[in-house]
Design a protein around this motif. Sequence first.
Motif: not given
Lengths: 385, 214
Positions: B131-146
Amino acid sequence: MKNVFISSDNIITSLGFTTEENITKIKNNKTGIYNIEDKELSPSAFHASLINTDELNSKFNSINSSNNFTRFEKLSILSIKDALSKTTVDIKNKKTLFILSTTKGNIDLLEEKNKMIFGENRLYLSNTAKLIHEYFGSPNQPVVISNACISGVLAIIIGSRLIRSGQFENVVITGTDIVSKFVVSGFISFQSLSSGPCRPFDVSRDGLSLGEGCGTIILTSNKNYLSRQTEVIVGGGFSSNDANHISGPSRTGEGLLLAINKTIEDTESDYSKNIDYISAHGTATPYNDEMESVAITRAGLNEVPVNSFKGYWGHTLGAAGIIESIDGIYSLRNDFLFKTAGFSEIGVTNKINVIDKHEERQINNCLKIASGFGGCNAGVIFHKL
Amino acid sequence: MSEQLIISNYCKIADNTVSLNGKLIFKCDIEKKFPEFIKEAYKNFQINYPKFFKMDSLSKLGFLTAEMIIKKENPVGNFKNEDVSIIITNSSSSLDTDIEYSKTINDADNYFPSPSVFVYTLPNIMIGEICIKNKINGENTFFISEKFDIDFLYKYVSNIFETNKTQCCIFGRVELMGEKYESVLYLVKKAKDCINTNESVIFEPENIKKLYIS
């Protein structure tokens, strides 16, 4: 649009093992944050809110005699069990999903003494989630969200979207984080821990206090699972990124402002126009609280009563968004606003309306906000029907 | 019927190779370890971004994978910054860096916790870096699954388009643990926003899987 109701909840912190116990302590102005001198956690003393281990073990032993559960898992299981006991939502139902929100899960298994007992397998969050969901016999693969300090708010947003889209009828969301040597040392290295119990939005605030916490919130679209006189629904929600710095909040509050505005846009206008209470992140670090005051003011909400619960049980990381939302829902149901523990004199540039005494007040719409490392922000609205 | 979504570009990094839209664009000696490989790849693509060297391995991997797509098609410019979202998943969270960090605190006589390592002990920091490099401001989510839970994430990503939370999504899996790593990211957008649809692929579980294992 399909309504997503709150069917049941539970909070576990140093203040108690149920939502009611926690609320009673908060009403009586009790804080769970104390000076901790424990070489197992840190070479130097620090302030935090810790759950009593003997009490935790005795509560857990009363439901299960096995020793093969970690501190993190015991908390999560106790919390889910209590929340399930107060609803007819069945976690074994195919229409029910389990979501786990955490930043660090069983991170204490990196310590040799714990690794020897429990192994390394449960350092993987998906294994931890699987173990908890198997304990309850949940049929669907659990979802794990690990997105720094917005994890809990994000889990509620995502859980409500999964219900609205028709994928599930019920979602059991649990947020848990423990206070470990790992987390304490990290926050000390950042010099972000407070010298006493944290003081959100106060002029003398000097950092956050860590806290152990666990909360469960059960969402449903099925009215048959509701039993209270006053029902609360989840409105819109949105997450955003500052795109500014990985460990410091944006000074302009741009990212949080975007999350607030999009959350309002995503909520039916008859109540999003009338937000009458904000539950802030309010960690009590100089930068976070300043940034929140800027964003709240820029959103035109500076006169709306706002509080932070961090002064009662510290910053509970992945649990924070869940347990603080449960408090907000309590406030909606009972028309009662809680004061911000540790706050006495406004210490942010933008003069927001920080609640400084418990107050009975009719409220209908609560905005919960959170921000975290990685520049992430999130907002969600709760509405009283 | 909801609007059709397409994958306009995708990048995969694995086994010391970088592929963009199925074409091999960089490879280095398989014997080389990840830190060397990723540094060579970074230099090869002439990305001038010194902050890259401060990142942990997981962030470097995710950042470079995203960068390959963005060099080909920068969503910011075509879409509002707030309409671009990032949804990433993996199995190990930030465990690789967690272990590195824990080495700095486990020995009482050698206790030197570093904030610059600690900050990377969260998986979503990688999203922050992109986001910082590209100035992206939208939704962000990190999911964890095996495993890469394609069916669940396909439905979730489709839903945030349908409900107008996003217009363009960088989506995929970035996994790194010890010496094992693998990443795949896809740029997803509405078919109507795609000028040249010849090279694009319909966003659906079978295609996501096909491009992932190819």
